[in-house]
Structure formats: structure tokens, C-alpha cells
Design a protein around this motif. Structure first.
Motif, short mmCIF file in Angstrom:
data_model
loop_
_atom_site.label_atom_id
_atom_site.label_comp_id
_atom_site.label_asym_id
_atom_site.label_seq_id
_atom_site.Cartn_x
_atom_site.Cartn_y
_atom_site.Cartn_z
N GLY A 100 18.48 -14.35 -4.34
CA GLY A 100 17.99 -13.15 -5.01
C GLY A 100 18.98 -12.50 -5.95
N LEU A 101 20.08 -13.19 -6.30
CA LEU A 101 21.05 -12.62 -7.21
C LEU A 101 20.41 -12.47 -8.59
CD1 LEU A 101 24.12 -11.83 -7.37
CD2 LEU A 101 24.48 -14.07 -8.41
N PRO A 102 20.35 -11.24 -9.12
CA PRO A 102 19.70 -11.04 -10.42
C PRO A 102 20.56 -11.55 -11.56
CG PRO A 102 20.65 -8.99 -9.67
CD PRO A 102 20.85 -9.97 -8.55
N ARG A 103 19.96 -11.73 -12.71
CA ARG A 103 20.72 -12.20 -13.86
C ARG A 103 21.60 -11.10 -14.44
NH1 ARG A 103 17.48 -15.33 -18.12
NH2 ARG A 103 19.63 -15.90 -18.67
N LEU A 120 15.15 2.39 -10.25
CA LEU A 120 15.23 0.96 -10.50
C LEU A 120 14.92 0.09 -9.30
CD1 LEU A 120 18.50 0.88 -12.66
CD2 LEU A 120 16.25 0.12 -13.42
N ARG A 121 15.50 0.45 -8.14
CA ARG A 121 15.46 -0.44 -6.97
C ARG A 121 15.99 -1.82 -7.37
NH1 ARG A 121 12.57 2.16 -2.78
NH2 ARG A 121 12.47 4.36 -3.40
N TRP A 122 17.20 -1.83 -7.96
CA TRP A 122 17.77 -3.05 -8.51
C TRP A 122 18.25 -3.96 -7.39
CZ3 TRP A 122 16.43 -4.07 -13.13
CH2 TRP A 122 17.02 -5.14 -13.82
N PRO A 123 18.18 -5.30 -7.55
CA PRO A 123 18.52 -6.20 -6.44
C PRO A 123 19.99 -6.24 -6.06
CG PRO A 123 17.10 -7.29 -8.06
CD PRO A 123 17.55 -6.00 -8.68
N ALA A 124 20.89 -5.92 -6.99
CA ALA A 124 22.33 -6.06 -6.68
C ALA A 124 23.15 -5.09 -7.53
CB ALA A 124 22.80 -7.49 -6.93
N TYR A 125 24.27 -4.63 -6.95
CA TYR A 125 25.20 -3.77 -7.66
C TYR A 125 26.62 -4.27 -7.44
CZ TYR A 125 21.62 -0.36 -8.83
OH TYR A 125 20.52 0.26 -9.37
N GLN A 159 19.42 -5.04 -0.75
CA GLN A 159 20.22 -5.01 -1.97
C GLN A 159 21.58 -5.65 -1.72
OE1 GLN A 159 20.02 -0.75 -2.93
NE2 GLN A 159 18.83 -1.26 -4.78
N LEU A 160 22.07 -6.37 -2.72
CA LEU A 160 23.31 -7.13 -2.60
C LEU A 160 24.50 -6.33 -3.10
CD1 LEU A 160 21.98 -10.53 -4.02
CD2 LEU A 160 22.13 -9.84 -1.61
N ALA A 161 25.64 -6.53 -2.44
CA ALA A 161 26.89 -5.88 -2.83
C ALA A 161 27.83 -6.94 -3.39
CB ALA A 161 27.53 -5.20 -1.62
N PHE A 349 21.12 5.60 -17.40
CA PHE A 349 21.50 4.41 -16.66
C PHE A 349 20.31 3.46 -16.52
CE2 PHE A 349 21.97 2.18 -12.55
CZ PHE A 349 23.15 1.50 -12.78
N THR A 350 19.18 3.99 -16.15
CA THR A 350 17.97 3.19 -16.00
C THR A 350 17.61 2.49 -17.30
OG1 THR A 350 17.13 4.66 -14.27
CG2 THR A 350 15.52 3.26 -15.39
N ALA A 351 17.71 3.22 -18.41
CA ALA A 351 17.35 2.65 -19.71
C ALA A 351 18.29 1.51 -20.09
CB ALA A 351 17.38 3.74 -20.78
N SER A 352 19.60 1.67 -19.86
CA SER A 352 20.56 0.64 -20.25
C SER A 352 20.44 -0.61 -19.38
CB SER A 352 21.98 1.19 -20.18
OG SER A 352 22.20 2.18 -21.16
N VAL A 353 20.28 -0.42 -18.08
CA VAL A 353 20.10 -1.57 -17.19
C VAL A 353 18.85 -2.34 -17.59
CG1 VAL A 353 19.62 -2.30 -14.83
CG2 VAL A 353 21.38 -0.57 -15.28
N SER A 354 17.78 -1.62 -17.84
CA SER A 354 16.52 -2.26 -18.22
C SER A 354 16.66 -3.00 -19.55
CB SER A 354 15.40 -1.22 -18.31
OG SER A 354 15.21 -0.58 -17.06
N TYR A 355 17.43 -2.42 -20.48
CA TYR A 355 17.61 -3.04 -21.78
C TYR A 355 18.36 -4.36 -21.66
CZ TYR A 355 19.70 -4.09 -26.28
OH TYR A 355 20.12 -4.73 -27.40
N ILE A 356 19.50 -4.36 -20.94
CA ILE A 356 20.28 -5.59 -20.82
C ILE A 356 19.47 -6.66 -20.09
CG2 ILE A 356 22.36 -6.63 -19.86
CD1 ILE A 356 23.77 -3.96 -20.30
#
Length: 367
Positions: A100-103, A120-125, A159-161, A349-356
Motif C-alpha cells: 500500500g505504499l503510495p506513489r 486526505l486520509r493519505w496512506p503514508a507520511y 497509515q504507514l510511517a 497542504f491538501t491542495a499541494s499533496v493532491s496536485y503532486i
């Protein structure tokens, strides 16, 4: 693994003809060449103003010098710490990438993730090494000692660390020097990180070539030590010459690592990008195994991100702290770079993460 005499250190005074690692055909004693892995000294060693060459040199000048070379009085101790060799072929380790490591992996400052992640509920930080390890004390910061990093960072279930083990030279050098006395590797393992991008040791063009060879060996060994402790660790690749890239490819072909990492955080100006980073990335894209994941940290310009995508396709993973840094000032990343929007930090932050992430997912990103 063959045992090499520790006296097989880089030659004093960068004397290639007497160096056991020299690959040229004019060695004073070809039989004394241990492994021909270096084509010769650098054209400039401007950074190395060796204090031992000065008549007024203080006693113990090598102890305060940031450069390792054959002229150091303690070079034998450094070679012992490296295992007595500058080769790669004695190092192999097993590791796996987490499922599940995101790109794209946003890097934060080590504080609670939940507030930034609310939309976001993003998969990894990711978290940088300087937020976990103090070079001043040589110890892991107290909040991470004996604690699960998922709880420290307030990650959501699943979520991954990711520990991004890069930093300025004093930081990573202190980690190397104190890793055994302070059981740093074991403490990192105990934290439960899902992935660790192993520390990388610098290679600068105006350093002696011996330092390049030592730095590459250190980067490989620290990843191996982490992996042997049960940490899912990825080796960072640095290079300066084509022969370095070829050595890395040989090691990759021989050992089959789960992934490789490249830290480009120090490549800020166009000269370094065009003369060093870009040619190396092109060469790696052509010579790495096609399915090998490539994790790049430090790309912040959209044009450079797009180029990396074109080179590595869907096997590319990016790590960046820019969304967080921009968001602290209400700015976002766009096709034209940074745009000051005076937005709420979490919205920016949400906008930039989504953009990349969208760059990585656009049609053509799998070429």
C-alpha cells in the motif's frame, strides 16, 4: 566475505600509483591493487585544505577535518569501521516494501499527522531524520524512545510511517559515529517504522575521491545494518562518475534489492541538475531492472517531477516536504511552481499533496 588487511587504505596524498583501489594501468605495483574500482583522483579537491600539510598545523588536525583521505592519521580506524574494504560485493540484505505504499509520500515535521490529514486520509507520511535523532546529544529524541511511531505521530489505523533518513552532514555523520554506542539502529527498529530510507553520505565534486568511495560504502552498510535489525530499509544511491553507477548496477543485479532510493534535496541549482543529477537519472532509467521501484526525495519543481515520471514511470515514488513547507505560509504548488494563496494551512497542504499525486497519475505517467 574475504578479509582484507586494514592497511589497504586509500593512498596518502591521493597517490593513485600507490593506491590499492586504483583502476589505472600505471600503478607502481599492480599486484598490490586490491580491487580496481577507482579511475583516479579528482581534478579538484578545493574543499580539502589538509591541515597536516601546513607547518603550523595543530596537533590532531585530522580529528577536526570533515574529509576522509589516505593522509589521515586515523584512516586505518575508518577502514576498520567500513569492514576493511571499499567494495560492495560483500554486502547483501533482504527487505520488502510495505503493502500500500503510495506513489507520493508527503513529509511532515514529526508533529501529529491527524490535523494535516483531516481532508486526505493519505496512506503514508514521512518524517525526516532530524526530527527523530539529535546530533547534539547523539540520541533518539525522548518522544520516540520505546514508543510506536504510529502512536507518536498519531497516524490512523493502516497509515504507514516512513523515516526519511537524510539530513545535513553533521546529522548523518553523528548517526554513523554513535549508532553502536547508543544502539540507534536497534531503537529505530523498535519504533516500528514501515519503511526507512537509509541515511546517505555526501559526495561533492571538490572532495577527494577517497571520500567518495568511503561515502558510498557507508551508505550501503548503514542500510544493511538497518535491514539486519529487521527494519524495511532501502539503500540510497549517490554517484559522481559513470564507474560509480556501474558499480551500483552490478550490486543491484547481484543482490536484487526491493527498491533503491535517490536523494536530490541538495540539487538546487540548474548547474548541478544538468551536469550531475540528470545524466545519472537517465543512465539509471536505462540500466536499472525494469520492475525495480525507485524512491526519489527532493524534487520540488513540476518540470523535474514530470521528467522523473517520464524516466521511471509507475515504479517511481516521490517524497517531498514542499507541501508542508508551502502550507505553513498559505501557499500551494501549481504547474507554475509555488503560488501564494493565503489559504488555511490544512487547505493548502491538501491542495499541494493532491496536485503532486495527480502528476503521478496523469496519462503518460506510466511511460
Amino acid at each position: 566475505m574475504r578479509t582484507l588487511p586494514l592497511l589497504n587504505s586509500p593512498a596518502a596524498g591521493c597517490d593513485c600509483r600507490r593506491c590499492p583501489w586504483y583502476a589505472g594501468d600505471d600503478a607502481a605495483d599492480p599486484a598490490a591493487v586490491i580491487a580496481p574500482l577507482c579511475s583516479g583522483s579528482n581534478s579538484t579537491c578545493a574543499y580539502c585544505g589538509c591541515a597536516r600539510a601546513e607547518s603550523s598545523a595543530p596537533t590532531g588536525a585530522c580529528a577536526t577535518c570533515p574529509v576522509r583521505c589516505g593522509s589521515r592519521t586515523d584512516i586505518t580506524a575508518w577502514m576498520a569501521d567500513l569492514g576493511g574494504t571499499l567494495e560492495f560485493d560483500d554486502v547483501a540484505f533482504d527487505t520488502t516494501l510495505p503493502a500500500g505504499l503510495p506513489r507520493f509520500i508527503p513529509q511532515l515535521d514529526g508533529s501529529r499527522v491527524t490535523d494535516w490529514d483531516s481532508q486526505l486520509r493519505w496512506p503514508a507520511y514521512g518524517v525526516g531524520l532530524r526530527r527523530v535523532f539529535s546530533p547534539a546529544t547523539g540520541t533518539i529524541y525522548r518522544r520516540f524512545v520505546g514508543a510506536d511511531v504510529h502512536q507518536v505521530l498519531d497516524l490512523r489505523p493502516g497509515q504507514l510511517a516512513v523515516l526519511v533518513g537524510y539530513g545535513e552532514d553533521p546529522l548523518v555523520e553523528a548517526f554513523w559515529t554513535r549508532r553502536r554506542a547508543q544502539a540507534l539502529v536497534e531503537q529505530i527498529a523498535a519504533g516500528g517504522w514501515d519503511l526507512v530510507l537509509a541515511p546517505n553520505y555526501s559526495i561533492f565534486g571538490n572532495w577527494p575521491r577517497a571520500q567518495h568511495l568511503i561515502s558510498m560504502r557507508m551508505s550501503l552498510l548503514i542500510a544493511a545494518e538497518l535491514a539486519d535489525a529487521g527494519v524495511p530499509a532501502v539503500t540510497n544511491l549517490y554517484w559522481y562518475r559513470l564507474e560509480d553507477l556501474r558499480r551500483w548496477i552490478t550490486w543491484i543485479d547481484d543482490t536484487g534489492p526491493a527498491a533503491i532510493a535517490i536523494n536530490l534535496q541538495t540539487v538546487r541549482d540548474d548547474a548541478d541538475w544538468t551536469s550531475w543529477a540528470l545524466p545519472g537519472l537517465h543512465w539509471l532509467a536505462e540500466n536499472l531492472p525494469l520492475a525495480l521501484p525507485v524512491i526519489i526525495t527532493g524534487l520540488s519543481r513540476p518540470a523535474r517531477i514530470r521528467l522523473a515520471i517520464a524516466l521511471f514511470g509507475t515504479r517511481l515514488h516521490l517524497v517531498s516536504q514542499n507541501p508542508h513547507q508551502f502550507a505553513l505560509h498559505g501557499a500551494v504548488m501549481t504547474d507554475r511552481g509555488r503560488a501564494d494563496r493565503h489559504a488555511r494551512p490544512v487547505d493548502a497542504f491538501t491542495a499541494s499533496v493532491s496536485y503532486i499525486a495527480s502528476l503521478l497519475d496523469r496519462p503518460g505517467a506510466d511511460t
